[in-house]
Design an enzyme around this catalytic site. Structure first.
Site, mmCIF file in Angstrom:
data_model
loop_
_atom_site.group_PDB
_atom_site.id
_atom_site.type_symbol
_atom_site.label_atom_id
_atom_site.label_comp_id
_atom_site.label_asym_id
_atom_site.label_seq_id
_atom_site.Cartn_x
_atom_site.Cartn_y
_atom_site.Cartn_z
ATOM 1 N N SER A 27 0.807 -1.224 0.000
ATOM 2 C CA SER A 27 0.000 0.000 0.000
ATOM 3 C C SER A 27 0.840 1.273 0.000
ATOM 4 O O SER A 27 0.549 2.205 -0.743
ATOM 5 C CB SER A 27 -0.942 0.002 1.212
ATOM 6 O OG SER A 27 -1.809 -1.095 1.116
ATOM 7 N N LYS A 75 -8.548 -6.339 10.839
ATOM 8 C CA LYS A 75 -9.753 -5.948 10.081
ATOM 9 C C LYS A 75 -11.046 -6.112 10.870
ATOM 10 O O LYS A 75 -12.022 -5.426 10.598
ATOM 11 C CB LYS A 75 -9.844 -6.768 8.784
ATOM 12 C CG LYS A 75 -8.798 -6.338 7.785
ATOM 13 C CD LYS A 75 -8.879 -7.054 6.477
ATOM 14 C CE LYS A 75 -7.725 -6.575 5.609
ATOM 15 N NZ LYS A 75 -7.779 -7.072 4.259
ATOM 16 N N ASN A 96 -11.562 -2.620 6.027
ATOM 17 C CA ASN A 96 -10.183 -2.457 5.542
ATOM 18 C C ASN A 96 -9.898 -1.021 5.133
ATOM 19 O O ASN A 96 -8.785 -0.714 4.691
ATOM 20 C CB ASN A 96 -9.885 -3.409 4.366
ATOM 21 C CG ASN A 96 -10.529 -2.948 3.086
ATOM 22 O OD1 ASN A 96 -11.688 -2.547 3.083
ATOM 23 N ND2 ASN A 96 -9.787 -2.983 2.000
ATOM 24 N N ASP A 112 -12.349 -4.760 0.154
ATOM 25 C CA ASP A 112 -11.771 -6.060 -0.244
ATOM 26 C C ASP A 112 -12.751 -6.834 -1.123
ATOM 27 O O ASP A 112 -12.353 -7.452 -2.116
ATOM 28 C CB ASP A 112 -11.450 -6.921 0.985
ATOM 29 C CG ASP A 112 -10.131 -6.546 1.634
ATOM 30 O OD1 ASP A 112 -9.289 -5.920 0.968
ATOM 31 O OD2 ASP A 112 -9.952 -6.893 2.825
ATOM 32 N N ALA A 139 -10.289 -11.139 5.917
ATOM 33 C CA ALA A 139 -10.379 -11.190 4.454
ATOM 34 C C ALA A 139 -11.363 -12.276 4.004
ATOM 35 O O ALA A 139 -12.121 -12.081 3.050
ATOM 36 C CB ALA A 139 -8.994 -11.450 3.866
#
Ligand code: NAP
Length: 256
Positions: A27, A75, A96, A112, A139
């Site tokens: 990122s 998360k 996220n 996501d 996730a």
């Protein structure tokens, strides 16, 4: 926690990433390059936290923050620290992306599922009827949500028995693998530098009918994907998902 990470020297950080052991993360490089290319006078920093209880300190010490990404393993545990959570993120149960309003209020989103859905959609074939999701973390919840929207039923696999997981890794049989034509690795197993590791599943039952998708993007091809490719399966890493979810985060940060 690294003191310089939590309080960047210039104290002018505009955007950042919350996670643990995130020096490898995509990122920072992605957004720093984007800001340079687009001539935007913004910065992006990593906030490497030993525990999520350090999060309020990040907010307090970085008054210029406009938005944050959240990664493994926070998360889900970030949610109680937010003022508001968007409906989809609430349904997924994982955040996220955080937008920090001009009033200082923190609102959580999930991008996501959008990145995953857009990246897997072109790979889907009519015989891809059921999915097996390896892992039950933040996730995995977004992946389940995205596949449900595509009308693909999913079963979860966990390392210890859990109410949300139909299977444990130890209980997976060849028949279970044959019955699930999509297998998605939502665990960190196989991430650099542990490139010789892969989730323990009966790879002998993987065939050209399978689609193996790994959320991991470093290495480009994990051992999980290599094992699938050897069996003739269609394979994909998480690079496209990563790019797409980052762009969706950006859209949220700059929206009114
Ligand atoms: P998380 O919330 O920490 O969940 C990790 C999951 O993996 C948990 O279910 C955990 O099980 C399981 N796990 C960890 N080590 C394991 C092992 N040795 N054997 C079996 N299961 C194991 O993390 P996350 O946020 O969901 O992220 C998961 C992975 O996806 C990470 O590698 C992350 O980098 C990647 N990711 C990629 C993208 C992308 O855009 N490409 C987006 C999101 C995430 P326990 O509950 O038993 O610990």
């Amino acid at each position: 926690m690294n003191g310089t990470d939590i309080k960047p020297e210039n104290q002018m950080t505009d955007f950042g990433l919350i996670g643990k052991d995130i020096s490898y993360s995509f990122s920072k490089a992605h957004f720093t390059a984007k800001f340079e290319e687009e001539g935007l006078d913004y910065s992006y920093d990593n906030f490497d936290l030993d525990t999520i209880s350090q999060f309020p300190e990040v907010i307090k010490n970085n008054p210029n923050l406009l938005g944050l990404n959240v990664t493994i393993p926070y998360k889900e545990s970030i949610i109680p620290y937010l003022d508001e959570v968007d409906g989809v993120a609430q349904e997924i149960g994982a955040v996220n992306t955080i937008k920090i309003g001009s009033d200082g209020k923190l609102k959580g989103y999930n991008t996501d599922h959008l990145g995953f859905q857009a990246s897997i959609f072109p790979l889907l074939a009519p015989h891809h009827e059921n999915a097996l999701i390896l892992g039950t973390g933040g996730a995995s919840k977004a992946i389940n949500f995205a596949l449900k929207q595509l009308n693909v039923p999913c079963n979860f696999v966990s390392r210890t028995p859990r109410p949300e997981a139909r299977y444990t890794f130890g209980g997976l049989t060849e028949d279970i693998i044959k019955a699930h034509q999509i297998i998605i690795n939502c665990t960190p197993i196989g991430t650099y530098p542990n490139v010789n590791e892969c989730p323990e599943i009966p790879y002998d039952a993987v065939s050209e009918a399978h689609l193996l998708y790994d959320l991991i993007y470093n290495p480009i091809q994990t051992k999980f994907l290599i094992c699938g490719e050897i069996k003739g399966a269609t394979i994909s890493n998480g690079a496209k998902m990563l790019e797409l979810q980052a762009e969706k985060s950006w859209e949220i940060w700059v929206s009114e």
